[in-house]
Design a protein around this motif. Sequence first.
Motif, PDB file in Angstrom:
ATOM      1  N   GLY A  13       1.734   1.914  -2.028  1.00  0.00           N
ATOM      2  CA  GLY A  13       0.277   1.936  -1.930  1.00  0.00           C
ATOM      3  C   GLY A  13      -0.300   2.709  -0.752  1.00  0.00           C
ATOM      4  N   PRO A  14       0.234   2.503   0.485  1.00  0.00           N
ATOM      5  CA  PRO A  14      -0.335   3.204   1.644  1.00  0.00           C
ATOM      6  C   PRO A  14      -0.276   4.726   1.557  1.00  0.00           C
ATOM      7  CG  PRO A  14       0.934   1.314   2.380  1.00  0.00           C
ATOM      8  CD  PRO A  14       1.167   1.442   0.892  1.00  0.00           C
ATOM      9  N   PHE A  15       0.528   5.269   0.621  1.00  0.00           N
ATOM     10  CA  PHE A  15       0.572   6.722   0.478  1.00  0.00           C
ATOM     11  C   PHE A  15      -0.795   7.303   0.097  1.00  0.00           C
ATOM     12  CE2 PHE A  15       5.388   7.155  -0.473  1.00  0.00           C
ATOM     13  CZ  PHE A  15       5.626   7.319   0.887  1.00  0.00           C
ATOM     14  N   ARG A  16      -1.677   6.468  -0.432  1.00  0.00           N
ATOM     15  CA  ARG A  16      -2.991   6.975  -0.835  1.00  0.00           C
ATOM     16  C   ARG A  16      -3.802   7.451   0.368  1.00  0.00           C
ATOM     17  NH1 ARG A  16      -3.505   1.442  -0.862  1.00  0.00           N
ATOM     18  NH2 ARG A  16      -5.274   0.584   0.303  1.00  0.00           N
ATOM     19  N   LEU A  17      -3.442   6.999   1.573  1.00  0.00           N
ATOM     20  CA  LEU A  17      -4.162   7.425   2.776  1.00  0.00           C
ATOM     21  C   LEU A  17      -4.074   8.936   2.986  1.00  0.00           C
ATOM     22  CD1 LEU A  17      -3.101   4.602   5.274  1.00  0.00           C
ATOM     23  CD2 LEU A  17      -5.351   4.923   4.235  1.00  0.00           C
ATOM     24  N   PHE A  18      -2.980   9.539   2.508  1.00  0.00           N
ATOM     25  CA  PHE A  18      -2.810  10.975   2.706  1.00  0.00           C
ATOM     26  C   PHE A  18      -3.803  11.790   1.895  1.00  0.00           C
ATOM     27  CE2 PHE A  18       1.295   9.238   3.973  1.00  0.00           C
ATOM     28  CZ  PHE A  18       1.529   9.913   5.149  1.00  0.00           C
ATOM     29  N   GLU A  19      -4.530  11.150   1.019  1.00  0.00           N
ATOM     30  CA  GLU A  19      -5.544  11.854   0.248  1.00  0.00           C
ATOM     31  C   GLU A  19      -6.810  12.086   1.058  1.00  0.00           C
ATOM     32  OE1 GLU A  19      -7.874  11.404  -4.061  1.00  0.00           O
ATOM     33  OE2 GLU A  19      -6.470   9.883  -3.392  1.00  0.00           O
ATOM     34  N   TYR A  20      -7.026  11.272   2.085  1.00  0.00           N
ATOM     35  CA  TYR A  20      -8.269  11.336   2.857  1.00  0.00           C
ATOM     36  C   TYR A  20      -8.150  12.335   4.004  1.00  0.00           C
ATOM     37  CZ  TYR A  20      -9.210   7.041   0.304  1.00  0.00           C
ATOM     38  OH  TYR A  20      -9.383   6.113  -0.690  1.00  0.00           O
ATOM     39  N   VAL A  21      -9.133  13.223   4.081  1.00  0.00           N
ATOM     40  CA  VAL A  21      -9.089  14.268   5.096  1.00  0.00           C
ATOM     41  C   VAL A  21      -9.194  13.692   6.504  1.00  0.00           C
ATOM     42  CG1 VAL A  21     -11.588  14.717   5.112  1.00  0.00           C
ATOM     43  CG2 VAL A  21      -9.992  16.556   5.684  1.00  0.00           C
TER      44      VAL A  21
END
Length: 367
Positions: A13-21
Amino acid sequence: MLYYLSALEKVFGPFRLFEYVTFRAGGAAVTAFLIVVLLGGWFAQVLRRFNIRAAARYDGLIPDELLDRKKNSTPCMGGILLIGAVLFSAVLWSRWDGANGISWTLIAGTAGFALIGFLDDFLKVFYQKRDGLPGKPKLLGQFIIGTAVFFFLWSRPALHELMRGFFIPFFKHPFFAGAWWIPVFSIAIIIVGSANAVNLTDGKDGLATGCTIFCSLSYAVLTYFMGHKIFANYLNLPYINGIAEAVVFASAVGGGCIGFLWHNCHPAAMFMGDTGSLALGGAVGMLAVLTRQELLLALVGGVFVMEIVSVMLQVASFKLTGKRIFLCTPIHHHFERLGWTETQIVVRFWILSGIFALLALATLKLR
């Protein structure tokens, strides 16, 4: 590159943070900072071991009482580490698809200016040529890079119209140039002028580094606003899809400079040399061009403007009247002649740089 880990968010789940600039911008700043801080001491020792010291650049140009002979033993070309860390961090944390080539343009342009600076430093160090690379080929190379940056951005469909216009502080709408060569010429001058202004400022321990931190972070904020549709509309800024990737690059520049300041503060363990100063100035100039806020650069980089304008005025005055306006230029030497210590000059110029940056950001709300 790390952006693509966001595709694995279902796995972790925390991998989604890499989507945010914003997350990636913070990661780029921290990465560049840590690389320079952790490797800086070792790198300075390597430079010292191989006697990487430039020829005394101010001998015969400024009064002997202003020369600190101890600085002649300080290794230079620390910009190799600084710019290397910035470029590595930007590559690592940037998104490469759907960004109109902005990331590649900023990275390639900065690398180009770093290469020119490296050649200049190489001649100073290994051939003991005080002036390094001759002025004409040095400027020609910078103009070629500046022009190439413009034409690449011009070729992007999402940026083509934007490259024709420019914004004036306090005005809501852009002004558009009629002839295509006007923005080409002005943009090249802005980028080259910015590169050389930072180069001139790099005369005291931590001076150029600290001022660049304020500039880069200011443009990080500005590019974030321009890449966010709601903020862009509210502030009457052009919304540009993909420009938010410039936030990652600008943050990497800021983080790298903060790390370098750790080793470059008085007394400096190493100097960045032209490898660093030309690349940092070119990066700031490209960010100004990308946002079409070239005139705002005069405020964001107010200290750099003070430095380069003082030299221009001094030369013009002496040639026309035979008299000097300042005791010595660039202007930080003028204050040195007035009795300011190196620490006083650097810290006071940092304060001015911070004030200039805040005023520049305030103009966005005053449109």
